[in-house]
Design a protein around this motif. Structure first.
Motif, PDB file in Angstrom:
ATOM      1  N   MET A   1      58.638  51.195  35.592  1.00 22.20           N
ATOM      2  CA  MET A   1      59.453  49.880  35.459  1.00 22.20           C
ATOM      3  C   MET A   1      60.678  49.309  35.965  1.00 22.20           C
ATOM      4  O   MET A   1      60.447  48.419  37.191  1.00 22.20           O
ATOM      5  CB  MET A   1      59.212  49.651  33.927  1.00 22.20           C
ATOM      6  N   ILE A   4      59.579  48.546  40.153  1.00 21.35           N
ATOM      7  CA  ILE A   4      59.312  47.198  40.145  1.00 21.35           C
ATOM      8  C   ILE A   4      60.159  45.973  39.712  1.00 21.35           C
ATOM      9  O   ILE A   4      60.120  44.992  40.432  1.00 21.35           O
ATOM     10  CB  ILE A   4      57.327  46.962  39.247  1.00 21.35           C
ATOM     11  N   THR A  48      56.141  38.580  41.121  1.00 22.19           N
ATOM     12  CA  THR A  48      56.043  39.314  39.514  1.00 22.19           C
ATOM     13  C   THR A  48      56.783  39.542  39.039  1.00 22.19           C
ATOM     14  O   THR A  48      57.840  39.147  38.098  1.00 22.19           O
ATOM     15  CB  THR A  48      56.716  40.637  40.590  1.00 22.19           C
ATOM     16  N   VAL A  50      57.688  41.981  33.804  1.00 25.03           N
ATOM     17  CA  VAL A  50      56.965  42.180  33.765  1.00 25.03           C
ATOM     18  C   VAL A  50      57.088  42.006  32.907  1.00 25.03           C
ATOM     19  O   VAL A  50      57.886  41.694  32.535  1.00 25.03           O
ATOM     20  CB  VAL A  50      57.510  43.207  34.551  1.00 25.03           C
ATOM     21  N   LYS A  60      51.108  43.449  25.618  1.00 29.80           N
ATOM     22  CA  LYS A  60      49.597  43.451  26.463  1.00 29.80           C
ATOM     23  C   LYS A  60      48.746  42.210  26.058  1.00 29.80           C
ATOM     24  O   LYS A  60      48.561  41.471  26.921  1.00 29.80           O
ATOM     25  CB  LYS A  60      49.002  44.501  25.810  1.00 29.80           C
ATOM     26  N   ALA A  63      50.768  39.904  28.503  1.00 31.87           N
ATOM     27  CA  ALA A  63      50.312  39.747  29.496  1.00 31.87           C
ATOM     28  C   ALA A  63      48.761  39.432  29.990  1.00 31.87           C
ATOM     29  O   ALA A  63      48.769  38.573  31.470  1.00 31.87           O
ATOM     30  CB  ALA A  63      50.268  41.367  30.325  1.00 31.87           C
ATOM     31  N   CYS A  67      47.733  36.618  32.495  1.00 28.93           N
ATOM     32  CA  CYS A  67      46.501  36.932  34.258  1.00 28.93           C
ATOM     33  C   CYS A  67      45.568  35.402  33.874  1.00 28.93           C
ATOM     34  O   CYS A  67      45.041  35.630  34.487  1.00 28.93           O
ATOM     35  CB  CYS A  67      46.041  38.553  33.534  1.00 28.93           C
ATOM     36  N   SER A  76      51.823  39.522  40.301  1.00 33.63           N
ATOM     37  CA  SER A  76      51.618  40.393  40.274  1.00 33.63           C
ATOM     38  C   SER A  76      51.798  40.239  38.284  1.00 33.63           C
ATOM     39  O   SER A  76      53.372  40.321  38.203  1.00 33.63           O
ATOM     40  CB  SER A  76      52.109  41.636  41.038  1.00 33.63           C
ATOM     41  N   TYR A  78      52.296  42.518  34.786  1.00 34.06           N
ATOM     42  CA  TYR A  78      52.416  43.762  34.135  1.00 34.06           C
ATOM     43  C   TYR A  78      53.333  44.315  32.778  1.00 34.06           C
ATOM     44  O   TYR A  78      53.358  43.061  32.464  1.00 34.06           O
ATOM     45  CB  TYR A  78      52.970  45.243  35.331  1.00 34.06           C
ATOM     46  N   HIS A  79      52.757  45.392  32.093  1.00 29.92           N
ATOM     47  CA  HIS A  79      52.904  45.506  30.852  1.00 29.92           C
ATOM     48  C   HIS A  79      53.606  46.874  30.878  1.00 29.92           C
ATOM     49  O   HIS A  79      52.968  47.684  31.239  1.00 29.92           O
ATOM     50  CB  HIS A  79      52.370  45.093  29.321  1.00 29.92           C
ATOM     51  N   ARG A  81      53.273  49.228  29.004  1.00 30.24           N
ATOM     52  CA  ARG A  81      52.333  50.466  27.869  1.00 30.24           C
ATOM     53  C   ARG A  81      53.665  51.451  27.053  1.00 30.24           C
ATOM     54  O   ARG A  81      54.359  52.413  27.905  1.00 30.24           O
ATOM     55  CB  ARG A  81      51.569  51.682  29.221  1.00 30.24           C
TER      56      ARG A  81
END
Length: 88
Positions: A1, A4, A48, A50, A60, A63, A67, A76, A78-79, A81
Protein backbone atom coordinates in the motif's frame (compact mmCIF):
# COMPACT_ATOMS: atom_id res chain seq x y z
CA UNK A 1 0.00 0.00 0.00
CA UNK A 2 2.79 2.46 0.87
CA UNK A 3 4.31 2.10 -2.62
CA UNK A 4 0.98 2.67 -4.38
CA UNK A 5 0.05 5.47 -1.98
CA UNK A 6 3.16 7.42 -2.98
CA UNK A 7 2.39 7.30 -6.71
CA UNK A 8 1.11 10.49 -8.37
CA UNK A 9 -2.63 11.14 -8.53
CA UNK A 10 -3.42 8.50 -5.89
CA UNK A 11 -5.81 8.84 -2.96
CA UNK A 12 -6.30 6.63 0.08
CA UNK A 13 -9.93 6.40 1.22
CA UNK A 14 -10.60 5.16 4.75
CA UNK A 15 -14.20 3.89 4.85
CA UNK A 16 -14.42 3.47 8.61
CA UNK A 17 -16.62 5.67 10.78
CA UNK A 18 -15.26 9.12 11.73
CA UNK A 19 -14.59 8.11 15.34
CA UNK A 20 -12.48 5.16 14.12
CA UNK A 21 -10.55 7.41 11.73
CA UNK A 22 -9.90 9.96 14.50
CA UNK A 23 -8.69 7.23 16.85
CA UNK A 24 -6.12 5.88 14.36
CA UNK A 25 -5.56 6.39 10.66
CA UNK A 26 -3.08 5.64 7.92
CA UNK A 27 -3.55 8.97 6.17
CA UNK A 28 -5.79 9.76 3.27
CA UNK A 29 -9.37 10.91 3.63
CA UNK A 30 -12.29 9.56 5.60
CA UNK A 31 -15.43 8.66 3.65
CA UNK A 32 -17.55 6.27 5.74
CA UNK A 33 -18.90 3.28 3.83
CA UNK A 34 -22.48 4.50 4.24
CA UNK A 35 -21.64 7.68 2.28
CA UNK A 36 -19.38 6.41 -0.52
CA UNK A 37 -21.94 6.86 -3.27
CA UNK A 38 -22.93 10.39 -2.38
CA UNK A 39 -19.27 11.44 -2.06
CA UNK A 40 -17.91 9.94 -5.29
CA UNK A 41 -17.29 13.39 -6.75
CA UNK A 42 -14.48 13.86 -4.22
CA UNK A 43 -12.57 11.06 -5.99
CA UNK A 44 -13.29 11.96 -9.63
CA UNK A 45 -9.91 13.54 -10.35
CA UNK A 46 -7.75 10.68 -9.02
CA UNK A 47 -6.41 7.89 -11.24
CA UNK A 48 -5.74 5.45 -8.40
CA UNK A 49 -7.94 4.82 -5.38
CA UNK A 50 -6.81 2.70 -2.43
CA UNK A 51 -9.64 1.83 -0.03
CA UNK A 52 -8.86 0.81 3.54
CA UNK A 53 -10.68 -0.14 6.74
CA UNK A 54 -9.97 -2.07 9.93
CA UNK A 55 -9.98 -5.65 8.64
CA UNK A 56 -10.61 -5.40 4.89
CA UNK A 57 -14.34 -6.17 4.84
CA UNK A 58 -15.74 -2.67 4.38
CA UNK A 59 -12.93 -1.67 2.03
CA UNK A 60 -13.69 -4.63 -0.23
CA UNK A 61 -17.36 -3.63 -0.41
CA UNK A 62 -16.41 -0.04 -1.24
CA UNK A 63 -13.81 -1.04 -3.84
CA UNK A 64 -16.31 -3.30 -5.59
CA UNK A 65 -18.84 -0.46 -5.62
CA UNK A 66 -16.26 1.90 -7.11
CA UNK A 67 -15.38 -0.70 -9.77
CA UNK A 68 -19.01 -0.63 -10.93
CA UNK A 69 -18.91 3.08 -11.82
CA UNK A 70 -18.93 3.03 -15.65
CA UNK A 71 -16.96 6.26 -16.01
CA UNK A 72 -14.24 4.94 -13.70
CA UNK A 73 -13.25 2.00 -15.93
CA UNK A 74 -9.79 3.53 -16.48
CA UNK A 75 -9.07 4.03 -12.76
CA UNK A 76 -6.98 1.61 -10.71
CA UNK A 77 -8.97 0.67 -7.62
CA UNK A 78 -7.51 -1.37 -4.76
CA UNK A 79 -8.52 -2.39 -1.28
CA UNK A 80 -6.16 -3.34 1.52
CA UNK A 81 -6.78 -7.03 2.13
CA UNK A 82 -6.66 -7.76 5.83
CA UNK A 83 -7.12 -4.08 6.59
CA UNK A 84 -4.96 -1.83 8.68
CA UNK A 85 -4.77 -4.50 11.39
CA UNK A 86 -2.56 -6.59 9.10
CA UNK A 87 -0.75 -3.76 7.30
CA UNK A 88 2.93 -3.30 7.91
Amino acid sequence: MKRIQSEPNTIVVDVREPWEFEEFNEGGINIPLSTIREKRQVLETFDTIVVICTNGTRSKVAALDYCRVPTWADKSIYHLRGGILEAE
